[in-house]
Motif scaffolding. Sequence first.
Motif, PDB file in Angstrom:
ATOM      1  N   GLU A  15       0.812  -1.227   0.000  1.00  0.00           N
ATOM      2  CA  GLU A  15       0.000   0.000   0.000  1.00  0.00           C
ATOM      3  C   GLU A  15       0.838   1.265   0.000  1.00  0.00           C
ATOM      4  O   GLU A  15       0.341   2.337  -0.292  1.00  0.00           O
ATOM      5  CB  GLU A  15      -0.912   0.015   1.245  1.00  0.00           C
ATOM      6  CG  GLU A  15      -2.074  -0.929   1.133  1.00  0.00           C
ATOM      7  CD  GLU A  15      -3.399  -0.213   1.301  1.00  0.00           C
ATOM      8  OE1 GLU A  15      -3.380   0.993   1.600  1.00  0.00           O
ATOM      9  OE2 GLU A  15      -4.427  -0.859   1.149  1.00  0.00           O
ATOM     10  N   ARG A  18       0.933   3.676  -2.968  1.00  0.00           N
ATOM     11  CA  ARG A  18      -0.367   4.314  -3.099  1.00  0.00           C
ATOM     12  C   ARG A  18      -0.539   5.419  -2.057  1.00  0.00           C
ATOM     13  O   ARG A  18      -1.059   6.496  -2.349  1.00  0.00           O
ATOM     14  CB  ARG A  18      -1.447   3.254  -2.904  1.00  0.00           C
ATOM     15  CG  ARG A  18      -2.723   3.638  -3.558  1.00  0.00           C
ATOM     16  CD  ARG A  18      -3.598   2.446  -3.726  1.00  0.00           C
ATOM     17  NE  ARG A  18      -3.941   2.256  -5.119  1.00  0.00           N
ATOM     18  CZ  ARG A  18      -4.658   1.229  -5.556  1.00  0.00           C
ATOM     19  NH1 ARG A  18      -5.036   0.295  -4.736  1.00  0.00           N
ATOM     20  NH2 ARG A  18      -4.972   1.136  -6.820  1.00  0.00           N
ATOM     21  N   GLY A  21       1.463   8.272  -3.177  1.00  0.00           N
ATOM     22  CA  GLY A  21       0.774   8.912  -4.291  1.00  0.00           C
ATOM     23  C   GLY A  21      -0.359   9.804  -3.810  1.00  0.00           C
ATOM     24  O   GLY A  21      -0.511  10.927  -4.275  1.00  0.00           O
ATOM     25  N   ASN A  22      -1.118   9.314  -2.835  1.00  0.00           N
ATOM     26  CA  ASN A  22      -2.224  10.105  -2.280  1.00  0.00           C
ATOM     27  C   ASN A  22      -1.713  11.362  -1.606  1.00  0.00           C
ATOM     28  O   ASN A  22      -2.276  12.445  -1.776  1.00  0.00           O
ATOM     29  CB  ASN A  22      -3.006   9.278  -1.253  1.00  0.00           C
ATOM     30  CG  ASN A  22      -3.928   8.284  -1.911  1.00  0.00           C
ATOM     31  OD1 ASN A  22      -4.045   8.282  -3.122  1.00  0.00           O
ATOM     32  ND2 ASN A  22      -4.553   7.448  -1.126  1.00  0.00           N
ATOM     33  N   SER A 183      -3.745   3.561   2.619  1.00  0.00           N
ATOM     34  CA  SER A 183      -3.717   4.658   1.648  1.00  0.00           C
ATOM     35  C   SER A 183      -4.921   5.583   1.806  1.00  0.00           C
ATOM     36  O   SER A 183      -4.858   6.750   1.444  1.00  0.00           O
ATOM     37  CB  SER A 183      -3.673   4.112   0.227  1.00  0.00           C
ATOM     38  OG  SER A 183      -4.817   3.343  -0.027  1.00  0.00           O
ATOM     39  N   VAL A 184      -6.003   5.067   2.373  1.00  0.00           N
ATOM     40  CA  VAL A 184      -7.189   5.918   2.517  1.00  0.00           C
ATOM     41  C   VAL A 184      -7.181   6.696   3.844  1.00  0.00           C
ATOM     42  O   VAL A 184      -8.064   7.495   4.091  1.00  0.00           O
ATOM     43  CB  VAL A 184      -8.505   5.112   2.432  1.00  0.00           C
ATOM     44  CG1 VAL A 184      -8.749   4.678   1.027  1.00  0.00           C
ATOM     45  CG2 VAL A 184      -8.502   3.961   3.393  1.00  0.00           C
TER      46      VAL A 184
END
Lengths: 297, 158
Positions: A15, A18, A21-22, A183-184
């Motif tokens: 993860e 990602r 990236g976020n 990632s969230v």
Amino acid sequence: MFYDLNVPYNPEDAELPRTIGNLVELGYRTIALTVTLTGKIPPDHVCPIPSNPFPQYPEVRFLTRCLLVCEDTSQIHQRPTLTTSYDILSIRPLNDKVLQQIVGATEYDLISVDISQRLSFLVKHKAAGTAFRRGLKWELCYNPTAENAESRRYIIQNSQQIIRALRDAKRGGIIITSGATKSVAVRAPHEAINFGVVLGLKPEIARLAIEKECKEVVRMAEARRRSWRGAVEAIDTIGFAESILKKEREENNKRKAEEEAADDSRKKVRKTNGQQLDEQPSKRQQKKANKNPKQRS
Amino acid sequence: MVRYKARYLLFEVLYPEGPPNGTGSYHTPSPNSTNEKIIAKAIRDSIALNFGDWGLGTSSYMNVKFFKAQISKGIVRCARDHFRTVWAALTLLRELNGKPVIIRVVRCSGTILKAKKAQMKRIQKEAGASKAAMAPALKEVERGLVDNLEDGELEQDD
């Protein structure tokens, strides 16, 4: 420019790219990858993070950070082995004794208390204030807010305790980080600021906590790493001397060229002046000649 | 009687697990079924979870003015004194329609017109329009010609 000084690093974590990236998408431009270390560290310990972990984001600055979890006061003095391999050194005291040692004597950049659990000690104004005076910052990590109800409650409780101990953090001393393992779990900088306000910081202080305070941490860490006791810094003397000499030479050449140019222009001016001087008396004479007849009449 | 003081939060829903890689993957359209009611319910649930009955009571005047699923943007109106509660509830929102989301407040404004203008600016910027090209569209928003930003321009860009 916004900072996120806590992204847990695990090379096997799928993860992580990602998450990075976020963070980049949301507007963070300096990201510190954190390695958690516990107990005694072997002297040949090397930082597992490669020098340029994510070359696809050239605009982002990646830093390495270690988080030393300390249970015993004997584990605190391991800084020399860590200084060479990490950009930022942070420490997590597990009891009051270690906390007292940290704020009083050793040189770390961040105090990172796990605020999602019940603390075994109270953060008092004296300890917090001493840490503040030494330039140590306290870290508030908002990530686990997204986990269960209990940790959410402790986050609010503990961060308010720290903020209160720092007297509303009126002069700073607090940084806000994500600590995102998923990632969230990352949020945009302004969301983090607003969350800081909800926790009890003043809006302007909350903004500093994600911007200027973090910058200060990075700068202090750099100074500590590259200089002797943060006071004397070794520089590349030969290269420095050469650069100075080169500068001087260039300046000399420039000055000479300017002088020559000035000489040329002066000569020209003289010539033109000479012509004017020749002309001027004649004008005067003309005037005199003009005036004289009036006087006579 | 003093006027009711409000704040308008312009927010956008990002889907971090949308189409993998490639630019603009975060700005995917929401499912068509996502409307104002669903968003409002999600926010209310989040307030109830994080701020309890007190939070729900104090920010009860909150309502979602509109939400465009096509561009995943919307405006929520709330009381000025409690807009930070609503904002934090948006921050702490993790799921929408069973999908993980990141909600980002782009603009916090005192009038709905400014929020709408900010939204129009953002849409045009994402489409890669220059400042000069933005002006007529912004004027239309100002004149109230574009209601809820249901305009043909976006479709042209797509």
